[in-house]
Write an enzyme that holds these catalytic residues in place. Structure first.
Site, PDB file in Angstrom:
ATOM      1  N   GLY A  71      38.931 -39.321  93.111  1.00  0.00           N
ATOM      2  CA  GLY A  71      37.991 -39.155  94.213  1.00  0.00           C
ATOM      3  C   GLY A  71      38.077 -37.733  94.739  1.00  0.00           C
ATOM      4  O   GLY A  71      39.122 -37.088  94.610  1.00  0.00           O
ATOM      5  N   GLN A  76      37.268 -30.964 100.655  1.00  0.00           N
ATOM      6  CA  GLN A  76      38.325 -30.525  99.742  1.00  0.00           C
ATOM      7  C   GLN A  76      37.908 -29.363  98.851  1.00  0.00           C
ATOM      8  O   GLN A  76      38.747 -28.783  98.153  1.00  0.00           O
ATOM      9  CB  GLN A  76      38.765 -31.696  98.851  1.00  0.00           C
ATOM     10  N   CYS A 118      46.919 -37.344  97.174  1.00  0.00           N
ATOM     11  CA  CYS A 118      45.691 -36.632  97.519  1.00  0.00           C
ATOM     12  C   CYS A 118      45.698 -35.287  96.807  1.00  0.00           C
ATOM     13  O   CYS A 118      46.722 -34.599  96.791  1.00  0.00           O
ATOM     14  CB  CYS A 118      45.649 -36.425  99.037  1.00  0.00           C
ATOM     15  N   LEU A 119      44.563 -34.908  96.213  1.00  0.00           N
ATOM     16  CA  LEU A 119      44.481 -33.627  95.508  1.00  0.00           C
ATOM     17  C   LEU A 119      44.768 -32.448  96.433  1.00  0.00           C
ATOM     18  O   LEU A 119      45.193 -31.390  95.973  1.00  0.00           O
ATOM     19  CB  LEU A 119      43.091 -33.458  94.880  1.00  0.00           C
ATOM     20  N   HIS A 160      39.873 -43.745 101.293  1.00  0.00           N
ATOM     21  CA  HIS A 160      40.507 -42.420 101.295  1.00  0.00           C
ATOM     22  C   HIS A 160      39.448 -41.323 101.435  1.00  0.00           C
ATOM     23  O   HIS A 160      39.612 -40.382 102.220  1.00  0.00           O
ATOM     24  CB  HIS A 160      41.315 -42.260 100.002  1.00  0.00           C
ATOM     25  N   GLU A 161      38.342 -41.460 100.673  1.00  0.00           N
ATOM     26  CA  GLU A 161      37.293 -40.422 100.731  1.00  0.00           C
ATOM     27  C   GLU A 161      36.533 -40.458 102.059  1.00  0.00           C
ATOM     28  O   GLU A 161      36.201 -39.403 102.607  1.00  0.00           O
ATOM     29  CB  GLU A 161      36.325 -40.566  99.547  1.00  0.00           C
ATOM     30  N   HIS A 164      38.473 -38.643 104.499  1.00  0.00           N
ATOM     31  CA  HIS A 164      38.303 -37.188 104.348  1.00  0.00           C
ATOM     32  C   HIS A 164      37.067 -36.707 105.112  1.00  0.00           C
ATOM     33  O   HIS A 164      37.095 -35.664 105.764  1.00  0.00           O
ATOM     34  CB  HIS A 164      38.118 -36.805 102.878  1.00  0.00           C
TER      35      HIS A 164
HETATM   36 ZN   LIG Z   1      42.455 -36.871  99.375  1.00  0.00          ZN
END
Ligand SMILES: [Zn+2]
Length: 195
Positions: A71, A76, A118-119, A160-161, A164
């Site tokens: 995701g 991000q 998380c990226l 999660h997204e 964000h």
């Molecule tokens: Zn994330």
């Protein structure tokens, strides 16, 4: 017939653009890391659904696959917009690609405590309680409204997204002890120039 000539130009330009959108090499965005204030700011609603937005969504998929994520949300990649992409198959199934513009949770059910990463916070993971099932209402890159139900990993990715897009990171779901530990480690990495 100059009118016809001029009006046919944008049309052929549009065809070329569409071809590029499907076949050209995608832009791979660098992923913004924890500490950048954009990650903790709510995104602005997506209002313009045009070729540019479709291109952004495809570039986000490419950036997400390059980073081996499931995701990716616009903040991000440094864009304060309420759009995210999700694909829990990691690019194996084109039908699993989901664009979420202006998404909201309309129903949530059950609870699952699972490890999450998380990226934007590479190298750190933590157990986060999420619903087992969620139903999301969102728009696709064309602006069409749809509803989708997700279970387990997909439900987790949706939550999660959406977090964000609201400026919330998974760290905020951890215990204060675990969160502070991760923040201290990141601070140390930053001092060493490794973050
Ligand atoms: Zn994330």
């Amino acid at each position: 017939m100059p009118d016809k000539l001029t009006s046919s130009e944008p049309a052929s330009a549009a065809v070329t653009e569409t071809q590029q959108a499907t076949s050209a090499a995608r832009k791979i965005y660098p992923i913004v890391k924890y500490g950048d204030p954009i990650l903790e700011k709510p995104g602005a609603p997506v209002k313009k659904f045009d070729a540019e937005l479709e291109q952004l969504a495809e570039d986000m998929f490419a950036s997400m696959y390059a980073a081996q994520g499931v995701g990716l949300a616009a903040p991000q990649i440094g864009k304060g917009l309420r759009i995210a992409v999700v694909d829990v198959t990691g690019g194996k199934n084109p039908e699993a690609k989901i664009v979420l513009a202006n998404p909201e949770i309309v129903h949530a059910e059950g609870e699952v405590r699972e490890e999450e990463g998380c990226l934007s916070i590479p190298g750190f993971r933590g157990y986060v309680l999420r619903p087992q099932f969620v139903t999301i209402k969102a728009q696709n890159a064309k602006g069409e409204t749809f509803e989708i139900r997700g279970e387990n990993l997909l439900a987790r990715a949706f939550c999660h997204e959406i977090d964000h897009l609201n400026g919330i990171l998974f760290l905020q779901h951890l215990s204060m002890l675990k969160r502070d530990l991760i923040k201290r480690k990141i601070k140390k990495l930053r001092k060493q120039g490794e973050w």
